[in-house]
Design an enzyme around this catalytic site. Structure first.
Site, PDB file in Angstrom:
ATOM      1  N   LYS A 114       0.858  -1.484   0.171  1.00 39.07           N
ATOM      2  CA  LYS A 114       0.004   0.029   0.115  1.00 39.07           C
ATOM      3  C   LYS A 114       0.953   1.324   0.037  1.00 39.07           C
ATOM      4  CE  LYS A 114      -4.266  -1.778   0.059  1.00 39.07           C
ATOM      5  NZ  LYS A 114      -5.034  -1.508   0.993  1.00 39.07           N
ATOM      6  N   ARG A 130      -4.415 -10.036   3.783  1.00 40.96           N
ATOM      7  CA  ARG A 130      -4.635  -9.968   2.254  1.00 40.96           C
ATOM      8  C   ARG A 130      -3.456  -9.657   1.692  1.00 40.96           C
ATOM      9  NH1 ARG A 130      -6.211  -6.591  -2.048  1.00 40.96           N
ATOM     10  NH2 ARG A 130      -7.470  -7.696  -3.464  1.00 40.96           N
TER      11      ARG A 130
END
Length: 296
Positions: free
Chosen positions: A227, A267
């Site tokens: 991210k 995830r």
């Protein structure tokens, strides 16, 4: 990181209960994924990648056909289904437990018919009013993420007074709506939505206070993989964020931390490394795990 105020809930009706944090491997069937640049857009490549993740030992596969990167535009439902259905069918035949990453009820319905067993809705039921009724009817586990709007303008919605308190409150409201719509509480999994209408500072606050989300009483999935907030933390001397494919080591460090703090699942893209990380976290948190895993 904050001390857990409550014991994390790891039970999800319809899925086996593990003695460690689960690992969900990402299969992006899109041409514009921020993490892999469309590497697995073709069905054959996506299926091969899914099989690689299964061989590495992931517990679940998350298959998606619509990019949710910042600024991404939506694709038609027909195109989303064209991308993912063959992949889900092939991977389900191999025994994979598949989560479909979609905001559309009609796509979720087609995916479940093709073999998906979990619905991962990043909008938490807000993008499509038919999603909650469908999940209630299908009686499948439902990943409900914190969301404030579509990718095209979500960054403008990253305004909070107290991000942890507000995300917790908004998730509680979404859960109430989902349960009121017929979804069983024991099938709901929460996701704080790192990077979705969040600044880097917001993301760090949330991963540092997972106890506040655990207090809602539902299992928590965390998706930190590659991210933006990691890229910014690792920025070079010129201030440029580290590219997404070069954020895996930082991702694994964070996976270890959130697994130790009670996350039900993570995830990730780098599956094998994440599986090692959650096993380490489980052994540190509970020496009995190390013995069950073959230690002395």
């Amino acid at each position: 990181m904050a001390v857990l105020a409550t014991r994390p809930n790891r039970r999800v009706t319809g899925l086996a209960e593990l003695d460690r944090c689960a690992v969900m491997g990402v299969v992006n069937v899109t041409p514009d994924s921020f993490s892999d640049g469309g590497r697995y857009f073709e069905p054959r490549a996506a299926i091969a990648h899914g099989l690689e993740l299964l061989t590495a030992g992931v517990d679940y596969l998350d298959v998606g056909g619509e990019s949710t990167r910042p600024g991404a535009l939506r694709v038609p439902a027909e195109e989303e289904m064209r991308r993912i259905v063959p992949v889900i069918e092939a991977l389900a035949r191999e025994g994979a437990i598949i989560s479909v990453d979609t905001m559309r009820a009609q796509v979720a319905r087609r995916a479940v018919a093709a073999g998906a067993r979990i619905v991962n809705d990043v909008s938490g039921g807000q993008a499509d009013p038919e999603m909650i009724p469908f999940v209630a009817e299908a009686q499948v586990p439902y990943i409900l993420m914190h969301w404030r709007g579509h990718s095209v303008d979500m960054n403008s919605r990253a305004v909070y007074g107290d991000v942890v308190a507000e995300v917790r409150r908004e998730l509680a409201e979404r859960v109430e709506r989902a349960v009121g719509g017929g979804i069983a509480p024991d099938r709901i999994i929460l996701d704080p939505g790192l990077g979705f209408a969040k600044t880097a500072a917001h993301d760090w606050e949330l991963v540092g206070h997972l106890d506040e989300l655990h207090s809602l009483g539902h299992p928590v999935l965390v998706g930190p993989s590659r991210k933006r907030f990691l890229g910014r933390l690792l920025a070079g001397p010129d201030g440029e964020p580290r590219p997404a494919p070069e954020r895996d080591v930082a991702t694994i460090a964070l996976v270890t931390l959130v697994a130790a703090r009670g996350a039900w699942a993570v995830r990730v893209h780098a599956a094998a490394e994440a599986i090692d990380a959650v096993r380490v976290a489980a052994a540190v948190g509970d020496p009995r795990y190390a013995k069950r895993a073959g230690g002395r």
